[in-house]
Design an enzyme around this catalytic site. Sequence first.
Site, PDB file in Angstrom:
ATOM      1  N   ARG A   1       9.988  -4.161  28.018  1.00 32.70           N
ATOM      2  CA  ARG A   1       9.932  -5.637  28.696  1.00 32.70           C
ATOM      3  C   ARG A   1       9.403  -5.926  29.890  1.00 32.70           C
ATOM      4  O   ARG A   1       8.802  -4.496  30.546  1.00 32.70           O
ATOM      5  CB  ARG A   1      11.128  -6.154  28.839  1.00 32.70           C
ATOM      6  CG  ARG A   1      12.240  -4.661  29.862  1.00 32.70           C
ATOM      7  CD  ARG A   1      13.802  -4.566  29.762  1.00 32.70           C
ATOM      8  NE  ARG A   1      13.941  -4.305  30.940  1.00 32.70           N
ATOM      9  CZ  ARG A   1      15.297  -4.541  30.674  1.00 32.70           C
ATOM     10  NH1 ARG A   1      15.815  -5.761  30.484  1.00 32.70           N
ATOM     11  NH2 ARG A   1      15.718  -3.779  32.747  1.00 32.70           N
TER      12      ARG A   1
ATOM     13  N   ASP B   1      23.886  -7.424  40.181  1.00 29.46           N
ATOM     14  CA  ASP B   1      23.082  -6.657  40.111  1.00 29.46           C
ATOM     15  C   ASP B   1      21.804  -7.772  38.811  1.00 29.46           C
ATOM     16  O   ASP B   1      20.917  -7.248  38.541  1.00 29.46           O
ATOM     17  CB  ASP B   1      23.237  -5.502  40.079  1.00 29.46           C
ATOM     18  CG  ASP B   1      24.370  -5.153  38.845  1.00 29.46           C
ATOM     19  OD1 ASP B   1      25.354  -5.910  38.895  1.00 29.46           O
ATOM     20  OD2 ASP B   1      24.537  -4.775  37.226  1.00 29.46           O
ATOM     21  N   ASN B   2      22.612  -8.441  37.732  1.00 30.12           N
ATOM     22  CA  ASN B   2      22.189  -9.094  36.959  1.00 30.12           C
ATOM     23  C   ASN B   2      21.317 -10.546  37.787  1.00 30.12           C
ATOM     24  O   ASN B   2      21.254 -11.248  36.817  1.00 30.12           O
ATOM     25  CB  ASN B   2      23.093  -9.658  35.874  1.00 30.12           C
ATOM     26  CG  ASN B   2      23.232  -8.382  35.693  1.00 30.12           C
ATOM     27  OD1 ASN B   2      22.711  -7.291  35.666  1.00 30.12           O
ATOM     28  ND2 ASN B   2      24.157  -8.237  34.911  1.00 30.12           N
TER      29      ASN B   2
END
Length: 659
Positions: A247, A355-356
């Site tokens: 990714r 954290d996302n």
Amino acid sequence: MLFRRIAHQSLPHLRLAQMASQFSTNGAKMSAANATALPINDIPKSWTFTSKLPPDSVYPTPADSHKTPRDEIVPRQVREALFTWVRPQTIEKPELLAVSPAAMRDLGIKEGDEKTEDFVNTVAGNKLQGWDEEKLEGGYPWAQCYGGFQFGQWAGQLGDGRAISLFETTNPSTGIRYELQLKGAGLTPYSRFADGKAVLRSSIREFVVSEALNALGIPSTRALSLTLLPGVKVRREVTEPGAIVARFAESWLRIGNFDILRARGDRENIRKLATYVAEDVFGGWETLPGRLDDPDKPTESAAPKRGISADTIEGPTESAENRFTRLYREIVRRNALTVAKWQTYGFMNGVLNTDNTSLFGLSIDFGPFAFMDNFDPTYTPNHDDYMLRYSYRNQPSIIWWNLVRLGESLGESIGAGSLVDESKFVEDGVKEEEAADIIARAEKIIMQIGEEYKAVFLGEYKKLMTARLGLKNHKESDFEDLFSGILDTMEALELDFNLFFRRLSFVKVDELETEKTRQDKAGVFFYSDGVTGLGGEAEGRKRVGEWLGKWRQRILEDWGDGQTIAAEQDGERMQAMKKVNPNFIPRGWILDEVIKRVEKDDEREVLDRVMHMALHPFEESWAGRTFDGKQYKGDAEEETRWTGDVPKIGRAMQCSCSS
């Protein structure tokens, strides 16, 4: 009422609505011609992140990490560092399952290179691009250190527990730099109690949704390839096949990178990281947005000016804005635009921990995500989210909650105002006698930027919902009459969110001239198994018919003379709607079907087909048509199923964070 149902949480007086996406005329952004594309071995590579930020002191150089046996690089606490040098674990006989043609183009990788051994070994982690094995020097992979608030609670050190970045690459045709990363590449110091692996099931989901979001015009991390690891079995609820997703993103930095530094009182690295983000991620301090004309009235202010020098201080003393405030504003505005897009297209991340939450404003880290089926603002795709913290209606306010945490991390620098570069402040921090003024200034600025977040979010949402409804101009009454009106109706009647807009794109104004014809037409928005919500079909036809009457009048005003509209103009309106209302989205039930067919039935071509549809979501059909100069075979029956009514058993599915 829209606001009543959307965001019951409020921060800095924030009452947020629930939606938005992007004016997308044709889906994915196409990069320059393939003529300049190169094999993966030859694309430009850099390691800027690791050259400018402090590494883990246990492995101060790549050679120190490389000489360490791979099984000795295990989870531990990492301090005073932004990353750890760590190579992917070697994989035997990796099987490349699929690539995204759009990702290949955007990275500048030559078509057909995916068939080479070097490509497969790179995206499986077996080949280290840029590393000289004999001299033990060159570019080397790394994993980031970060922390985070999970479900509102501080979780301590997290980090890239199974993601390892290989290199950065700048496409010479576009000038865009991306960081290529492998998810599922093995243990790192940040793996905690996990195994560093990813299962095929979740990897298929991330591979498809990353590219689907980008094609819809929603900022997202991307996916280049999906690789099966035949010899790797991963224990989750059950034993599953392992996989790796290659990714990429303009940046993998997230709010959690600042969270961990703040929690540890690491002032020096907060400043270093902020400087890196401004100068290397966003392209320089002068690119950042300046102070609004009136920060207390963002809706009445012009868009912020850019081109402001790094040392410029803006505004009165009590709310003086320095460059760190401008950095914060940029991150806030980016995230406001992205969450507006999620709400417009009914996308839910499912786990919006800090954290996302991307500093670049990207959709990032896909676990129990979903697109909305039956419209339900309280729906969450995460079956572990018992409090509905990350439900659809809460996403705007949760993203702001996360951004307030970032404001706290940057608060000292924001609050310092004109003192931010004085040596005593940089070296020693805040003096006791200065603390009150600095705190007051930081709080005031963060509150003002909170109002700016709300204004940017709602402005983008209104623009994009206006487009989805086929209108050229937004009227204030549209918000209540059309936006809230149809969402309330969808919720009450349990209508499908995205199917409604797509089917509305085919409705002609001359089919809605009378109350009876409007009620007759209402049936196209119902599932074939009937109206499952309140009141049954008769009430449903009446309610949708009333809304269609209001919508018809607005179309006549926008496209006609207020009373009539020419067939040509109405046709133009319909075509415009089809370009922003997707025919295909990767719903949970479709992904479950694809996963089963790949994992249990050993199908492979179904991945190419679902990716093709995801990359061209606004098309009416795909099979037998020409795309990019090539005949696409496809599967017409499959396409019809995947774009039709959602099976009853497949509506509003939930899944776990386990991946």
